[in-house]
Every structure is written in C-alpha cells, then in structure tokens.
Scaffold this active site. Structure first.
Site, mmCIF file in Angstrom:
data_model
loop_
_atom_site.group_PDB
_atom_site.id
_atom_site.type_symbol
_atom_site.label_atom_id
_atom_site.label_comp_id
_atom_site.label_asym_id
_atom_site.label_seq_id
_atom_site.Cartn_x
_atom_site.Cartn_y
_atom_site.Cartn_z
ATOM 1 N N TYR A 199 -1.157 -17.899 -0.222
ATOM 2 C CA TYR A 199 -1.990 -17.555 0.136
ATOM 3 C C TYR A 199 -3.465 -17.970 -0.090
ATOM 4 C CZ TYR A 199 -5.188 -13.307 -2.325
ATOM 5 O OH TYR A 199 -6.006 -13.379 -2.527
ATOM 6 N N ARG B 34 -0.337 -9.070 -12.397
ATOM 7 C CA ARG B 34 -1.970 -9.203 -12.467
ATOM 8 C C ARG B 34 -1.516 -8.858 -14.194
ATOM 9 N NH1 ARG B 34 -5.146 -9.467 -7.465
ATOM 10 N NH2 ARG B 34 -3.897 -7.556 -7.039
ATOM 11 N N THR C 141 0.552 -12.512 7.979
ATOM 12 C CA THR C 141 0.061 -11.906 7.799
ATOM 13 C C THR C 141 -1.946 -12.602 7.682
ATOM 14 O OG1 THR C 141 1.040 -10.690 6.661
ATOM 15 C CG2 THR C 141 -1.088 -9.655 6.102
ATOM 16 N N THR D 234 -9.780 -8.136 -10.088
ATOM 17 C CA THR D 234 -10.572 -6.094 -10.308
ATOM 18 C C THR D 234 -9.516 -6.147 -9.905
ATOM 19 O OG1 THR D 234 -12.099 -7.805 -7.777
ATOM 20 C CG2 THR D 234 -11.931 -5.100 -8.483
ATOM 21 N N ASP E 39 1.456 -3.557 11.379
ATOM 22 C CA ASP E 39 1.240 -4.406 11.424
ATOM 23 C C ASP E 39 0.529 -5.750 12.068
ATOM 24 O OD1 ASP E 39 1.730 -6.983 10.831
ATOM 25 O OD2 ASP E 39 3.761 -6.338 9.451
ATOM 26 N N GLY F 284 1.481 -1.191 -0.110
ATOM 27 C CA GLY F 284 0.591 0.239 0.199
ATOM 28 C C GLY F 284 0.559 1.241 0.055
HETATM 29 N N1 LIG Z 1 -7.260 -7.457 -6.183
HETATM 30 C C1 LIG Z 1 -8.118 -8.791 -5.886
HETATM 31 O O1 LIG Z 1 -8.443 -9.083 -7.637
HETATM 32 C C2 LIG Z 1 -8.517 -9.248 -4.957
HETATM 33 C C3 LIG Z 1 -9.383 -10.573 -5.084
HETATM 34 C C4 LIG Z 1 -8.921 -11.413 -4.303
HETATM 35 C C5 LIG Z 1 -8.908 -11.272 -3.769
HETATM 36 N N2 LIG Z 1 -8.207 -9.753 -2.677
HETATM 37 C C6 LIG Z 1 -8.333 -9.181 -1.404
HETATM 38 O O2 LIG Z 1 -8.532 -8.260 -1.575
HETATM 39 C C7 LIG Z 1 -7.345 -7.797 -0.661
HETATM 40 C C8 LIG Z 1 -7.163 -6.675 -0.924
HETATM 41 O O3 LIG Z 1 -6.454 -7.182 -2.123
HETATM 42 P P1 LIG Z 1 -5.346 -5.448 -2.755
HETATM 43 O O4 LIG Z 1 -5.693 -5.810 -4.452
HETATM 44 O O5 LIG Z 1 -5.865 -4.359 -2.667
HETATM 45 O O6 LIG Z 1 -4.091 -5.619 -2.861
HETATM 46 P P2 LIG Z 1 -2.893 -4.399 -1.790
HETATM 47 O O7 LIG Z 1 -1.873 -4.898 -2.097
HETATM 48 O O8 LIG Z 1 -3.552 -3.475 -3.247
HETATM 49 O O9 LIG Z 1 -3.758 -3.871 -0.553
HETATM 50 C C9 LIG Z 1 -3.108 -5.213 0.457
HETATM 51 C C10 LIG Z 1 -3.478 -4.343 1.493
HETATM 52 O O10 LIG Z 1 -2.410 -4.388 2.841
HETATM 53 C C11 LIG Z 1 -1.301 -4.326 3.276
HETATM 54 N N3 LIG Z 1 -0.716 -5.069 3.615
HETATM 55 C C12 LIG Z 1 -0.264 -6.487 3.668
HETATM 56 N N4 LIG Z 1 -0.190 -6.926 4.532
HETATM 57 C C13 LIG Z 1 -0.371 -5.488 5.826
HETATM 58 C C14 LIG Z 1 0.081 -6.402 7.216
HETATM 59 N N5 LIG Z 1 0.772 -7.985 7.935
HETATM 60 N N6 LIG Z 1 -0.078 -5.635 7.806
HETATM 61 C C15 LIG Z 1 -0.608 -4.419 7.898
HETATM 62 N N7 LIG Z 1 -0.736 -4.576 6.280
HETATM 63 C C16 LIG Z 1 -0.673 -5.284 5.193
HETATM 64 C C17 LIG Z 1 -0.436 -2.942 1.937
HETATM 65 O O11 LIG Z 1 0.111 -3.104 2.423
HETATM 66 C C18 LIG Z 1 -1.660 -3.240 1.161
HETATM 67 O O12 LIG Z 1 -1.869 -1.480 1.480
HETATM 68 C C19 LIG Z 1 -6.744 -8.855 0.294
HETATM 69 O O13 LIG Z 1 -7.266 -9.438 1.529
HETATM 70 C C20 LIG Z 1 -6.859 -9.813 -1.225
HETATM 71 O O14 LIG Z 1 -6.296 -11.275 -0.244
HETATM 72 C C21 LIG Z 1 -8.100 -9.264 -3.995
#
Ligand SMILES: NC(=O)c1ccc[n+]([C@@H]2O[C@H](COP(=O)([O-])OP(=O)(O)OC[C@H]3O[C@@H](n4cnc5c(N)ncnc54)[C@H](O)[C@@H]3O)[C@@H](O)[C@H]2O)c1
Length: 409
Positions: free
Chosen positions: A220, A261, A167, A250, A133, A113
């Site tokens: 994962y 991706r 995590t 998404t 975290d 992020g």
């Molecule tokens: N984007 C997609 O297509 C998709 C699909 C299926 C599921 N998801 C789920 O949606 C959620 C968000 O995904 P995204 O695409 O925004 O991903 P992203 O990587 O942009 O966001 C994840 C966020 O979590 C934070 N993070 C990671 N580990 C952490 C920790 N230990 N402590 C605190 N913060 C932590 C990262 O810094 C980041 O800001 C995730 O849980 C992902 O598994 C997303």
C-alpha cells in the site's frame, strides 16, 4: 298445371333460398364485425391494463425522491469520474458532487465498496454506476477524475498485496492514460502512509518519508508512493493536470464493518460490550478527521491550481488510549480496555501539518471530534441492528502475510 305450380314453388324457393342465404350472409358479416369489434375492445383493454400496470410498476422510480440537486448551467456542469466511488470516502464525495449539480460516474469493482452506499442516486439522470476494475483500461468522456480506487485499511490491502499493488500502479496508469486522452484533470487520493513511520513531526509535504519497502504494509505505502510518481511523470511528460491529496486518518458513516482501523474497532467493540483492544501501551498518537471535512478539502484541491501534494487531515492529536476512553464514554459502554502486544511497523506518532492547505485552499477541518464520533456511533449501531443476531464482532479478513498483526490506523 301441377308442373307449373311446382315450377313456381321451386322458383319461389330458389328466390327464398337466395334471400335467406343473403340474409344469413349479412347476419354473419354483422356478427363477425361485432365480434371483431368486441375482440378489439378486449385487446385495447388488455393493452390499457398493461400500460397502467407498467406505469404502476415504474411509478416508484418516477416518484423516487432524490436528495436535492442544484441546477448548474452547461458551462459550469462537469462530467466527473470517481473511481472507488462506492467506498466510504468515494460515496460521500459522490453525494457532494451530485448535490452540487455535476454529472457523476462512479466506477468500482466492489472489493470493499457497496452499491448500498450510492443506491440513493441510482436512476438519477446525472448519475451512472459502472462495475469495473481500474486495472483494466476505461474509455469514457470526462472533465475531472477523482482517483480513489484502492483498498484503504490494512486488513483489506494486506488481504491480497499483489492486487493492491496492481490497483495502485496499473490502475493509476490507466486513469492517467484516460486523463491524457480526454484532457481531464486527475486528483489522486494518496495517503499519509507515504510518510511511513515518520521521523519528522508533524509531517509536512516536504518530508520524504520513512517507509519499509519490504514490510507487510509496503504494497500500500509503496503503491501510493509510485502512484504519486506516476502523476508527476504524466504531468511533466504529457502535460496532464494532476492534484495529489495526502489523506490522513478519516472516519464517519459508511465505513466498512470490517474496516479494522482503530475508530471502527473501538466503536464496534464498545457497542457490543467487548474489550477495546489497544496494541502496545496506547501512547501512540493519531489524529482523525471527519469525512465531510475531507470531502470539502478534496473538492477545493481539485478546483485549485495547486499541483504539488497537499496534506488533508485533522491536526488534533490524541493518544490511542484517550480515543479508547472517549469512545467508551460516548457509547456509555461497560467494556474493558485490553492491552495486547505492539504491532509491527506501527507508527508512533501521526499528525498532519496542514499549513499549506490552510494557506492555499483556505481549508481546515471544522467538525469537532465528539460530534463526528457521535454520528459514527449512530451509524455503527444502525448497522449492528441489521445484523441478524446482533452479535457481530469485527473480524477483518485475514491478511495473507504471515507476519504482522492489526495495528492502529
Ligand atoms: N479512509 C482513510 O482514512 C484514508 C486515509 C488515507 C487515504 N485514503 C485513500 O482514500 C481512498 C478511499 O479510501 P476509503 O477509506 O473510502 O476506502 P474504501 O475501501 O471504503 O474505498 C475504496 C473503494 O475502491 C474500490 N476499489 C478497490 N480496488 C479497486 C479496483 N481495482 N477497481 C475499482 N475499484 C476498486 C473499493 O471497492 C472501494 O469502493 C483510497 O485510495 C485510500 O487509499 C483513505
């Protein structure tokens, strides 16, 4: 006679001296008070200058324009925690909940992020950003928790598989513990990856999945599967209210440049005139939803009474090759399409069955694919402009796993 004159003169002198001394004293006191007054004026003026300067320095934040925020009464306004709120999906969710008038706390360790994603809220009285975290416990008072913290793209979650596991397991336990302590409802951002390489098509929520527990993606896939298990254990044993969203692919603005991706890869490759890399024949299918559709679904699910898992995705299925051609034409790019060997554990078909979301939430995606892609192309071309030499090529961080190539997600 002479003595008397001298005595008179000296008496006069004494009086004169006293008089002069008194006059000098008065003059000195007067001067001192004028000087002090003048000094006080200077101090006052310096103070005033500082105050004015401070106001000038502060004025940008006073006058900072935030996106419009609805007013909610105390009764309707919720204190909402979003873990991973500075990421791609989390930051769009933050925008929606802030604009709806809630108090939002974003917790993020900034692994993938960025502060930039939520900087437009920094300083707003309803917003707080905490660098934390989720593997460590957190003590705050909240009504709802959207638990999104987890790396989401294969290069990011394979970069440090142990951390990904921590995590999704310890992080989820900590958030469920928090939900239990403060009586909050928790929504888990789960994933279509819990279905693995599915043998059922399209995937509905009853399907248990087909996951390789020791493959490169297991950290994962299995991490999210056990996170779901934890949610239902807390629900049954501790009475915690849980919601589980199984999110399908998404895309949209604020995706990470290193996301790795298929949508971001193709767009970045097309924008830079690089070959669009297709793994295998390109006949694998994927279905993509635009981020605003997902965010609406998450909020509806959180506020519903459905505690069982719900798929959130776009059922419109396309082959990878179709995506490559579509993106190439939308970017108006001369890039070639390059075929590379098939990747390990790459699901052949992925398409959500969203009948449950439609029926129970009244939700379905509404943003047409081309519209979403055009917005995302604009976003990535702006991002590329920020790159110093405009020659950015997406190079996901190398996974520590020895096996496994990038795949279509
Ligand atoms: N984007 C997609 O297509 C998709 C699909 C299926 C599921 N998801 C789920 O949606 C959620 C968000 O995904 P995204 O695409 O925004 O991903 P992203 O990587 O942009 O966001 C994840 C966020 O979590 C934070 N993070 C990671 N580990 C952490 C920790 N230990 N402590 C605190 N913060 C932590 C990262 O810094 C980041 O800001 C995730 O849980 C992902 O598994 C997303």
């Amino acid at each position: 006679m002479m003595k008397r004159v001298i005595w008179l003169l000296s008496g006069l002198n004494r009086r004169m001296m006293k008089l002069l001394f008194a006059l000098a004293l008065i003059a000195y006191i007067a001067c001192k008070s004028i000087q002090e007054h003048a000094e006080m004026n200077i101090e006052q003026r310096i103070d005033e200058m500082f105050i004015t300067k401070e106001i000038c320095l502060l004025s940008p934040s006073f006058s900072q324009k935030y996106p419009p925020v609805k007013f909610l009464s105390e009764k309707d306004r919720k204190r909402i925690l979003i873990t991973g709120g500075a990421g791609f999906v989390g930051s769009h969710l933050t925008d929606k909940l802030m604009m709806d008038g809630h108090e939002v706390t974003v917790v993020d360790n900034f692994f993938t992020g960025r502060k930039r994603n939520v900087e437009h809220w920094i300083g707003h009285e309803n917003f707080e950003l905490i660098n934390h975290d989720v593997v460590e416990p957190l003590y705050i008072e909240v009504d709802q928790i959207y638990h999104l913290a987890s790396p989401a793209s294969p290069p990011n979650y394979m970069y440090n598989p142990i951390k990904t596991l921590k995590t999704n397991t310890i992080g989820t336990l900590n958030m469920l513990g928090l939900a239990k302590r403060v009586g909050a409802r928790l929504l888990l951002a789960s994933t279509s990856e819990v279905y693995g390489d599915p043998e059922v098509h399209p995937q509905n929520e009853e399907y248990w999945g087909h996951v390789n527990p020791i493959g490169p993606r297991a950290c994962y896939d299995e991490g999210k599967r056990v996170a779901e298990t934890m949610c239902y254990a807390y629900m049954k044993q501790e009475g915690v209210e849980v919601r589980v969203a199984r999110i399908f692919n998404t895309f949209g603005s604020r995706m990470h440049m290193n996301d790795g991706r298929v949508v971001s890869n193709f767009i970045l490759q097309a924008l830079q005139g690089e070959p669009l890399t297709v793994y295998g024949t390109g006949s694998q299918t994927r279905a993509f939803q635009y981020v605003s559709d997902l965010v609406n679904g998450l909020v509806l699910l959180m506020n519903s009474n459905i505690s069982s898992p719900v798929n959130l995705g776009n059922p419109e299925e396309h082959t990878i090759l179709e995506f490559a051609r579509l993106i190439k034409s939308l970017v108006v790019s001369r890039s070639q399409i390059q075929f590379l060997p098939e990747a390990q554990d790459d699901p052949q078909r992925r398409r959500p069955d969203i009948r449950k979301a439609k029926m129970m939430l009244g939700w379905e995606p509404v943003v047409p694919l081309e519209e979403g892609l055009n917005k995302t192309i604009q976003y990535f071309s702006r991002e590329l402009e920020h790159q110093a030499n405009n020659q950015y090529i997406p190079k996901p961080k190398a996974a520590r796993m020895k096996k496994g190539r990038p795949r279509h997600n």
